[in-house]
Write a protein that holds these residues in place. Sequence first.
Motif, PDB file in Angstrom:
ATOM      1  N   ARG A  47       0.814  -1.216   0.000  1.00 49.81           N
ATOM      2  CA  ARG A  47       0.000   0.000   0.000  1.00 49.81           C
ATOM      3  C   ARG A  47       0.846   1.264   0.000  1.00 49.81           C
ATOM      4  N   PHE A  48       2.088   1.147   0.376  1.00 48.08           N
ATOM      5  CA  PHE A  48       2.963   2.318   0.367  1.00 48.08           C
ATOM      6  C   PHE A  48       3.677   2.491  -0.963  1.00 48.08           C
ATOM      7  N   ALA A  49       3.342   1.675  -1.949  1.00 50.23           N
ATOM      8  CA  ALA A  49       4.017   1.712  -3.239  1.00 50.23           C
ATOM      9  C   ALA A  49       2.985   1.802  -4.363  1.00 50.23           C
ATOM     10  N   GLY A  50       3.461   1.951  -5.564  1.00 52.03           N
ATOM     11  CA  GLY A  50       2.575   2.032  -6.718  1.00 52.03           C
ATOM     12  C   GLY A  50       2.151   3.464  -7.001  1.00 52.03           C
ATOM     13  N   HIS A  51       1.298   3.624  -8.007  1.00 51.77           N
ATOM     14  CA  HIS A  51       0.836   4.946  -8.410  1.00 51.77           C
ATOM     15  C   HIS A  51      -0.183   5.478  -7.413  1.00 51.77           C
ATOM     16  N   ALA A  52      -0.086   6.778  -7.136  1.00 54.66           N
ATOM     17  CA  ALA A  52      -0.999   7.409  -6.174  1.00 54.66           C
ATOM     18  C   ALA A  52      -2.243   7.915  -6.898  1.00 54.66           C
ATOM     19  N   THR A  53      -3.197   7.005  -7.121  1.00 51.15           N
ATOM     20  CA  THR A  53      -4.488   7.385  -7.685  1.00 51.15           C
ATOM     21  C   THR A  53      -5.562   7.159  -6.637  1.00 51.15           C
ATOM     22  N   MET A  54      -6.710   7.773  -6.833  1.00 46.41           N
ATOM     23  CA  MET A  54      -7.787   7.607  -5.863  1.00 46.41           C
ATOM     24  C   MET A  54      -8.212   6.151  -5.800  1.00 46.41           C
ATOM     25  N   PHE A  55      -8.128   5.586  -4.605  1.00 48.43           N
ATOM     26  CA  PHE A  55      -8.483   4.191  -4.330  1.00 48.43           C
ATOM     27  C   PHE A  55      -7.649   3.204  -5.149  1.00 48.43           C
ATOM     28  N   ARG A  56      -6.487   3.651  -5.656  1.00 48.70           N
ATOM     29  CA  ARG A  56      -5.607   2.807  -6.472  1.00 48.70           C
ATOM     30  C   ARG A  56      -6.304   2.304  -7.737  1.00 48.70           C
ATOM     31  N   ILE A  78      -5.243  13.120  -0.214  1.00 50.30           N
ATOM     32  CA  ILE A  78      -6.348  12.168  -0.053  1.00 50.30           C
ATOM     33  C   ILE A  78      -6.118  10.954  -0.950  1.00 50.30           C
ATOM     34  N   ARG A  79      -5.582  11.185  -2.150  1.00 54.64           N
ATOM     35  CA  ARG A  79      -5.222  10.037  -2.989  1.00 54.64           C
ATOM     36  C   ARG A  79      -4.235   9.132  -2.255  1.00 54.64           C
ATOM     37  N   CYS A  80      -3.236   9.734  -1.628  1.00 53.35           N
ATOM     38  CA  CYS A  80      -2.227   8.923  -0.927  1.00 53.35           C
ATOM     39  C   CYS A  80      -2.857   8.111   0.199  1.00 53.35           C
ATOM     40  N   GLU A  81      -3.733   8.752   0.981  1.00 49.82           N
ATOM     41  CA  GLU A  81      -4.345   8.050   2.114  1.00 49.82           C
ATOM     42  C   GLU A  81      -5.411   7.056   1.672  1.00 49.82           C
ATOM     43  N   SER A  82      -5.934   7.202   0.442  1.00 47.92           N
ATOM     44  CA  SER A  82      -6.994   6.300  -0.017  1.00 47.92           C
ATOM     45  C   SER A  82      -6.502   4.878  -0.252  1.00 47.92           C
ATOM     46  N   VAL A  83      -5.176   4.665  -0.176  1.00 51.86           N
ATOM     47  CA  VAL A  83      -4.666   3.297  -0.332  1.00 51.86           C
ATOM     48  C   VAL A  83      -5.186   2.373   0.758  1.00 51.86           C
ATOM     49  N   THR A 132      -1.171  16.902  10.408  1.00 49.69           N
ATOM     50  CA  THR A 132       0.159  16.318  10.574  1.00 49.69           C
ATOM     51  C   THR A 132       0.152  14.799  10.684  1.00 49.69           C
ATOM     52  N   SER A 133      -0.934  14.217  11.163  1.00 50.70           N
ATOM     53  CA  SER A 133      -1.007  12.760  11.289  1.00 50.70           C
ATOM     54  C   SER A 133      -1.529  12.090  10.030  1.00 50.70           C
ATOM     55  N   GLY A 134      -2.127  12.858   9.125  1.00 50.61           N
ATOM     56  CA  GLY A 134      -2.780  12.281   7.956  1.00 50.61           C
ATOM     57  C   GLY A 134      -4.185  11.787   8.223  1.00 50.61           C
ATOM     58  N   ASN A 135      -4.667  11.909   9.469  1.00 51.62           N
ATOM     59  CA  ASN A 135      -5.978  11.338   9.808  1.00 51.62           C
ATOM     60  C   ASN A 135      -7.129  12.031   9.096  1.00 51.62           C
ATOM     61  N   THR A 136      -7.027  13.344   8.878  1.00 51.52           N
ATOM     62  CA  THR A 136      -8.118  14.038   8.191  1.00 51.52           C
ATOM     63  C   THR A 136      -8.237  13.550   6.755  1.00 51.52           C
ATOM     64  N   SER A 137      -7.114  13.401   6.087  1.00 48.46           N
ATOM     65  CA  SER A 137      -7.134  12.911   4.708  1.00 48.46           C
ATOM     66  C   SER A 137      -7.605  11.462   4.642  1.00 48.46           C
ATOM     67  N   LEU A 138      -7.202  10.660   5.613  1.00 49.73           N
ATOM     68  CA  LEU A 138      -7.667   9.273   5.653  1.00 49.73           C
ATOM     69  C   LEU A 138      -9.172   9.210   5.861  1.00 49.73           C
ATOM     70  N   LEU A 139      -9.691  10.018   6.780  1.00 50.64           N
ATOM     71  CA  LEU A 139     -11.131  10.074   6.992  1.00 50.64           C
ATOM     72  C   LEU A 139     -11.833  10.539   5.725  1.00 50.64           C
ATOM     73  N   ALA A 140     -11.272  11.558   5.073  1.00 51.33           N
ATOM     74  CA  ALA A 140     -11.874  12.063   3.832  1.00 51.33           C
ATOM     75  C   ALA A 140     -11.955  10.970   2.780  1.00 51.33           C
ATOM     76  N   ALA A 141     -10.914  10.169   2.646  1.00 51.84           N
ATOM     77  CA  ALA A 141     -10.926   9.092   1.667  1.00 51.84           C
ATOM     78  C   ALA A 141     -12.036   8.091   1.968  1.00 51.84           C
ATOM     79  N   ASN A 142     -12.226   7.778   3.241  1.00 52.04           N
ATOM     80  CA  ASN A 142     -13.296   6.852   3.606  1.00 52.04           C
ATOM     81  C   ASN A 142     -14.671   7.455   3.355  1.00 52.04           C
ATOM     82  N   LEU A 143     -14.818   8.754   3.577  1.00 56.84           N
ATOM     83  CA  LEU A 143     -16.095   9.409   3.285  1.00 56.84           C
ATOM     84  C   LEU A 143     -16.379   9.403   1.785  1.00 56.84           C
ATOM     85  N   LEU A 144     -15.341   9.573   0.982  1.00 54.85           N
ATOM     86  CA  LEU A 144     -15.525   9.504  -0.466  1.00 54.85           C
ATOM     87  C   LEU A 144     -15.958   8.106  -0.895  1.00 54.85           C
ATOM     88  N   PHE A 145     -15.398   7.088  -0.267  1.00 53.28           N
ATOM     89  CA  PHE A 145     -15.846   5.725  -0.559  1.00 53.28           C
ATOM     90  C   PHE A 145     -17.326   5.566  -0.216  1.00 53.28           C
TER      91      PHE A 145
END
Length: 318
Positions: free
Chosen positions: A17-26, A62-67, A293-306
């Motif tokens: 998950r830390f590798a590959g292209h950074a697209t939304m939801f991979r 958000i793309r990065c955290e959507s992995v 700073t923790s990335g939690n907001t972007s991670l939450l945003a990615a889950n809301l987009l899902f």
Amino acid sequence: MSEHRYNQPLGGNEMPRFAGHATMFRLPTATTAEGLDIALVGVPLDIGTSNRGGSRFGPREIRCESVMVRPYGMYTGAAPFDSFQVADVGDVALNTFSLEKSIGIIEDHFDGLVAQGAKTVSVGGDHTIALPILRAVAKKHGPVALVHVDAHADTNDHMFGEPITHGTIFRRAIEEGLVDPKRMVQIGLRTTGYSAEDFDWARGQGVRVVPAEECWHSSLAPLMAQVREQIGPDVPTYLSFDIDGLDPAVAPGTGTPEPGGLTSIQGIEVIRGCWGLNLVGADLVEVSPPYDTSGNTSLLAANLLFEMLCSFPGCLRR
């Protein structure tokens, strides 16, 4: 239904998950929305904001955290990537020096996406982006119903003399006939204002305003049942979700944080409660990675987009 018909996210057992292209939801990328049911599009605008900037970096982070988001909703049984052809169509090429020109660029860009037959899920960027998107959506559907999650009404007449900013867009949308105010609900509005009438303009147009205080300590599932009844199942509906509608304890990375907001659970309930509405588009805005700073907001945003993808009509549920 064949799993090969639709684009599938790259799995965490195929590529770390830390590798590959950074697209939304991979997901795979696309250069147009041709052949897509839903286009995921970044709109990295933040020159319409009035406080802390940085939401121009929202789509990328958000793309990065959507992995971390997997393809199935374990509770709802929703399977959006087995239901729709979805791809990441990249970002709108804005004019970073001109808000007025950027608004025109966004509208033209979404005119093209809508004309190609796709519904859009947009990632901001500040909330100004919702107005040109609604202009494009209304050209196809006429005035839409609106579910709006936010700490702020965004119905100022002007800000520093400017008629279009992130704090004026829904006044303009109602005035321009893009939104049917009698089928509009604002959820999570709160904190201090400049006068007792700050939220009254929208109420005067027929908008249902649900302050955050009415949401405290409660499930929002009953509220969303009322919203579905108010709007109805066939009316084209747009969902606009400002991350600052949530409490800064769960979403600190935003430009205008306000205490006393919705919980992450309530935010999910609102989006899941849109299942049964005729969603024709959605956005999630105001994530500012420099304050996350923790990335939690972007991670939450990615889950809301899902969850938004799961709430579009036609999404398979096991």
